[in-house]
Design a protein around this motif. Sequence first.
Motif, short mmCIF file in Angstrom:
data_model
loop_
_atom_site.label_atom_id
_atom_site.label_comp_id
_atom_site.label_asym_id
_atom_site.label_seq_id
_atom_site.Cartn_x
_atom_site.Cartn_y
_atom_site.Cartn_z
N ALA A 261 0.84 -1.21 0.00
CA ALA A 261 0.00 0.00 0.00
C ALA A 261 0.87 1.26 0.00
O ALA A 261 0.60 2.22 -0.73
N TYR A 262 1.93 1.26 0.82
CA TYR A 262 2.85 2.40 0.82
C TYR A 262 3.46 2.62 -0.56
O TYR A 262 3.61 3.76 -1.01
N TYR A 263 3.81 1.53 -1.22
CA TYR A 263 4.40 1.65 -2.55
C TYR A 263 3.40 2.27 -3.52
O TYR A 263 3.75 3.18 -4.30
N GLU A 264 2.14 1.82 -3.48
CA GLU A 264 1.12 2.35 -4.39
C GLU A 264 0.82 3.82 -4.09
O GLU A 264 0.57 4.62 -5.00
N ILE A 265 0.87 4.21 -2.82
CA ILE A 265 0.66 5.62 -2.46
C ILE A 265 1.77 6.47 -3.08
O ILE A 265 1.52 7.56 -3.61
N GLU A 266 3.00 5.98 -3.02
CA GLU A 266 4.13 6.70 -3.61
C GLU A 266 3.94 6.89 -5.11
O GLU A 266 4.36 7.88 -5.68
N GLN A 267 3.27 5.92 -5.75
CA GLN A 267 2.99 6.01 -7.18
C GLN A 267 1.70 6.77 -7.47
O GLN A 267 1.27 6.86 -8.63
N SER A 268 1.06 7.30 -6.42
CA SER A 268 -0.24 8.01 -6.52
C SER A 268 -1.36 7.09 -7.03
O SER A 268 -2.34 7.57 -7.59
#
Length: 408
Positions: free
Chosen positions: A154-161
């Motif tokens: 989830a953190y990774y996807e947030i970083e990718q917006s």
Amino acid sequence: MSRSLLKLLFLFITAVPLLAQKKYNFDQVCERTSVQVDPKEIPKALKTADSLYMKAQKPLDKVKSLLLSAELYHSSGEFKKSLCYGENAHSLLNQIDDAEWQSRVNRFLAKEYRLVGLFERSKKYTLQGMEAAKRITDVQEKGEILGLLSQEMAYYEIEQSSYPEAMKYIEQSLNFFGKDDQDNKRAVAASYQILGDIYLKLKDYTASENHYRKAESLLKTKCCVLGLVYNGLGGIRLKQKNWKDAEFYLKKAENIADSSKSLKLKKAVYSNINDFYEGTGDSFKASLYALKYIRAYDDLTATNRELIFKSPEAPVKPSKKNAQISIVKNTAIVVLLAALVAILVFFRKKQKKQRAKFRNIIRTQLQMIGSRSQTPTLKTEISDFSNISVEEVDDRQERTIKERTNPS
């Protein structure tokens, strides 16, 4: 953090004496030491972890002790050492057949790299951890680890917006944890806090606050997650220009951030407090928190840069073989330089000898010519020939012959 991991992570005073007794093995020591380390006790705990590593006979025990050291360095804010010990533990995973510990080591590295902003590397270890976790037979352990790894995704996807994808992973994590799981309250709270962050970015302030409140209700003591919750609530009030409530929550967040080792928390809180003072027109205090934010940002950037330019795949301590290779390389360089200097000196001396030899030959020839001519004038001139070129000698000889054949 799980109960089983806490049992491993905090080994203190009793660990070494217990290891000296044959009736206790490594796992029994871990089971008997489940008290959380006070920050002041971390140096002592690190010595215990080193002792456990030295006494470990099995690769799995070495992995456990290395991860223990990595967690302790994380707690003290030494991310470089934390990552080095974590990478060393990871290098031993191919020697063990334990899906739980394979997934735990990968999850630890995923978290550490995410905290220092290396998201692609974090994703790599997250995916490795998920693959290992699928083979865990204990249902509770499997759910806990997969829940934590889902948070990392989830953190990774947030970083990718990619906010919809991030929400899917958080819902997945809550399903793995069990929303009413009393043993994973902090992990569940972290999932709700992440959802609060996502909805704040989407400007759905009502949904954001609802999830922050759920997280707050699960947290009874100060921790990084609670600091992020208060910072999020303060961020909502900033957007609403509710300055009084914003100050209330941001002060709570700052109180936790100042005593925390988390650069991520410090950066987020100081940024919001700077925005608060900018919004209320207090330029002096806004500048102070801008400096605090920049300091936290620089510390995080410096950590990232150091980790990028120094490959974490390398072991913490250089091996004897590598040290020997380094010595050989340095010796070879010195020898080559010395040889080059010697060659230059040799050629320079040889060149001087050749010049001297050539001059001697010229002198000999001139003396022979002088003795044949038997003219005082030529003998007088011979003394100066040592500094005359061959061409000049030929010219003078030619003039002398003409003077003889054509007297005036």
